[in-house]
Design an enzyme around this catalytic site. Structure first.
Site, short mmCIF file in Angstrom:
data_model
loop_
_atom_site.label_atom_id
_atom_site.label_comp_id
_atom_site.label_asym_id
_atom_site.label_seq_id
_atom_site.Cartn_x
_atom_site.Cartn_y
_atom_site.Cartn_z
CG ASN A 394 -1.87 1.17 1.25
OD1 ASN A 394 -1.84 2.02 0.37
ND2 ASN A 394 -2.67 1.26 2.28
CG ASP A 395 1.72 3.13 3.72
OD1 ASP A 395 0.64 3.64 3.37
OD2 ASP A 395 1.95 2.77 4.88
CB VAL A 396 5.86 0.61 -1.15
CG1 VAL A 396 6.47 0.32 0.20
CG2 VAL A 396 5.02 -0.56 -1.63
CB THR A 397 1.69 1.80 -4.54
OG1 THR A 397 0.56 1.85 -3.65
CG2 THR A 397 2.23 0.39 -4.57
CB ALA A 435 2.24 5.57 6.76
#
Lengths: 466, 102
Positions: A394-397, A435
């Site tokens: 999720n956050d890494v995209t 996050a």
């Protein structure tokens, strides 16, 4: 009995073999040979220790018994452990190195004659300092790794535990460690030695509880580094080259991994270890986002999209590990390849709970490693790909890492998934990632959300592809 | 004046940090998990100290407080040595290249 000089040379040889063991990991082809070098190095070190002591009395049998007990337990764990549990295993192993260092330090403190360090109550100053450093760092490694283990295992909540005055308390404890070490060196009091150990255990515990679950890649790497420095401290005490070399190697290895992980999150090391990240932001965002429209689809839609694609990039994350979806994913990819669709995998440095976590899981599922790419290698390909299949990440995209300076992850390198013609997002719900921030990608025109368990969804897609 | 042997050990230590620095940077990111498990295994060479401690008891008294800690440390380190190397081997065996005949 062999001479001290000869055994020192053998220890040097095993140190060199350990260097070669790490060197082998520069590519998968040489890695197995590297591991073999490591084993040889260990056998040499242990054998030489026996030979240099040359005391084959009753104690020797017990050494073998305890060695065997540990060996059987270790081998059993190594064969039984599922690959998804690798972060927990590594954290557990770190704690053992730490505790072993503490025990050796205690032993040396109680019986310095056996180690040539002087006599009880009159230990050589240098040795006492080295011993204290080894013991302190070992104890911190031990209790810190236990907390990391509990958090990874889910026994303890992965959310950060913070309280008022936390940093002040930690700082005071660190200062007291320095003071007590100084007093210990001037008085040689064994009571002070025990107090020193107790405080170190406590501080290891306190240092890790404020750090959240998704920061575990940094924590594990950091503890890896600590275990190395602890070993080096003991190595100085024992005047043992193999231990000093290994300690330095492991120490710098862990430090580099921590650095890579921090960079993958665009956060400073201190920001991570001071902790508390992800605890406060969560409450801020939970308000308005429910209102925005989201396109959601089912396995059939996803299969249709992918069947008409000519290239697909898979973006796995921690959710894939949790759902144990790696095998199902590989089967889906096999089906895609049968339809002449080009499939590659894109791995973000901090995907998962430890460095390289995703790579191991994909390797376990028989994904060839030359189809798996790191962020920098593949990021330009998203613009030319038809479908990005995001599974458990999720956050890494999240594009807001580039666009929104207010975002807590602003500046973090991300996979440019949004540049793909269409994006498939396998997720259990719309809930924000670790996050605590909303991902704009969910609401984009070309994004299709697939709300389901990652494993079940990939299996369903495979069915629909056939 | 003679050089303190500590300085030699310090030199080894510092140089090894540099070796570690360059060697670890050359490790491919996909092998970072095996890197951690193998560093775990090799740092358990601390067993050397544990063995010395374990054998430090005298003939009529194999077990004293010091040697008991030594024996316990032997087991802990052995778990790591066997567990670390074997699990690394298990992982590395899984890394395969693409088969050409598809």
């Amino acid at each position: 009995m062999i001479s001290a000089n000869l055994s020192a040379i053998f220890y040097l040889i095993s140190g060199v073999l350990f260097i070669l063991a790490l060197r082998g990991l520069s590519s998968p082809e040489t890695s197995r040979q590297g591991n073999f070098f490591g084993i040889i190095g260990m056998v040499i070190a242990i054998t030489v220790t026996f030979l240099s002591i040359g005391n084959f009395s009753s104690g020797f049998a017990y050494v073998l018994i305890f060695l065997l007990i540990g060996g059987v337990i270790g081998a059993f764990i190594a064969y039984k452990i599922p690959m998804t549990a690798m972060p927990e295993l590594v954290a557990g192993f770190h704690s053992l190195v730490g505790l072993a260092a503490v025990f050796v330090a205690i032993s040396a403190f109680l019986n310095p004659e056996a180690f040539n360090l002087g006599s009880l109550g009159n230990i050589k100053l240098g040795s006492l300092i080295e011993m204290s450093i080894g013991a302190v760092v070992g104890a911190i490694t031990f209790s810190g790794s236990i907390i990391a283990f509990l958090k990874l295992q889910g026994i303890m909540s992965g959310s950060p535990i913070t309280f008022k005055g936390q940093h002040l308390l930690n700082a005071l404890m660190l200062i007291s460690i320095v003071i007590i070490t100084y007093l210990l060196c001037s008085t040689q009091s064994s009571n002070l030695f025990w107090i020193l150990l107790a405080i170190s255990f406590l501080i290891g515990f306190l240092l890790i509880i404020p750090i959240g679950g998704a920061d575990m890649p940094v924590v594990i790497s950091m503890l890896n580094s600590y275990s190395g420095w602890a070993a080096a401290g003991i190595g100085f005490t024992l005047e043992n080259t193999a231990l000093i070399i290994t300690g330095a190697l492991v120490g710098s290895s862990g430090a580099i991994l921590s650095y890579i992980m921090c960079k993958g999150m665009n956060r400073s090391f201190f920001n991570v270890i001071l902790g508390g990240f992800g605890a406060t932001e969560k409450s801020l965002t939970s308000g308005s986002k429910e209102l925005k429209p989201v396109k959601s689809g089912n396995a059939e839609d996803a299969a249709f999209l992918m069947k008409n694609a000519s290239s697909v990039i898979i973006v796995p994350g921690y959710g894939m590990a949790v759902a144990q979806a790696q095998h199902a994913l590989r089967e889906m990819v096999d089906t895609l390849k049968k339809n002449d669709i080009k499939v590659t995998y894109a791995i973000h440095p901090v995907a998962g709970r430890m460095p390289g976590h995703m790579n191991v899981l994909l390797a376990e599922a028989n994904v060839p490693y030359d189809e798996v790419f790191e962020l920098e290698e593949i990021n330009n390909d998203f613009a030319n790909a038809d479908v990005a299949f995001v599974i458990g990440a999720n956050d890494v995209t999240n594009p807001s890492a580039k666009t929104d300076p207010q975002s807590p992850i602003y500046g973090m390198p991300i996979l440019d998934v949004e540049k793909c013609k269409s994006v498939l997002f396998v997720k259990r719900s719309l809930s924000p990632g670790y996050a605590g921030i909303d991902n704009d990608l969910f609401y984009k025109e070309n994004t299709l959300m697939l709300f389901a368990d990652a494993k079940k969804m990939t299996e369903d897609i495979t069915k629909n592809l056939n | 004046m003679e050089i303190d042997p500590f300085i030699f050990r310090l030199s080894i230590f510092i140089l090894s940090i540099f070796i570690g620095y360059y060697v670890v940077w050359s490790v491919t990111p996909s092998l970072h998990t095996p890197l951690m498990s193998v560093t775990n295994a090799i740092s358990s060479v601390i067993i050397v100290g544990a063995i010395i401690a374990g054998l430090a008891g005298n003939a009529e008294n194999t077990f004293n407080t010091s040697s008991i800690f030594g024996f316990l440390a032997i087991s802990l380190a052995a778990i790591n040595i066997f567990g670390g190397f074997l699990v690394t081997q298990r992982m590395l065996a899984m890394y395969k290249k693409k088969k050409k005949d598809k």
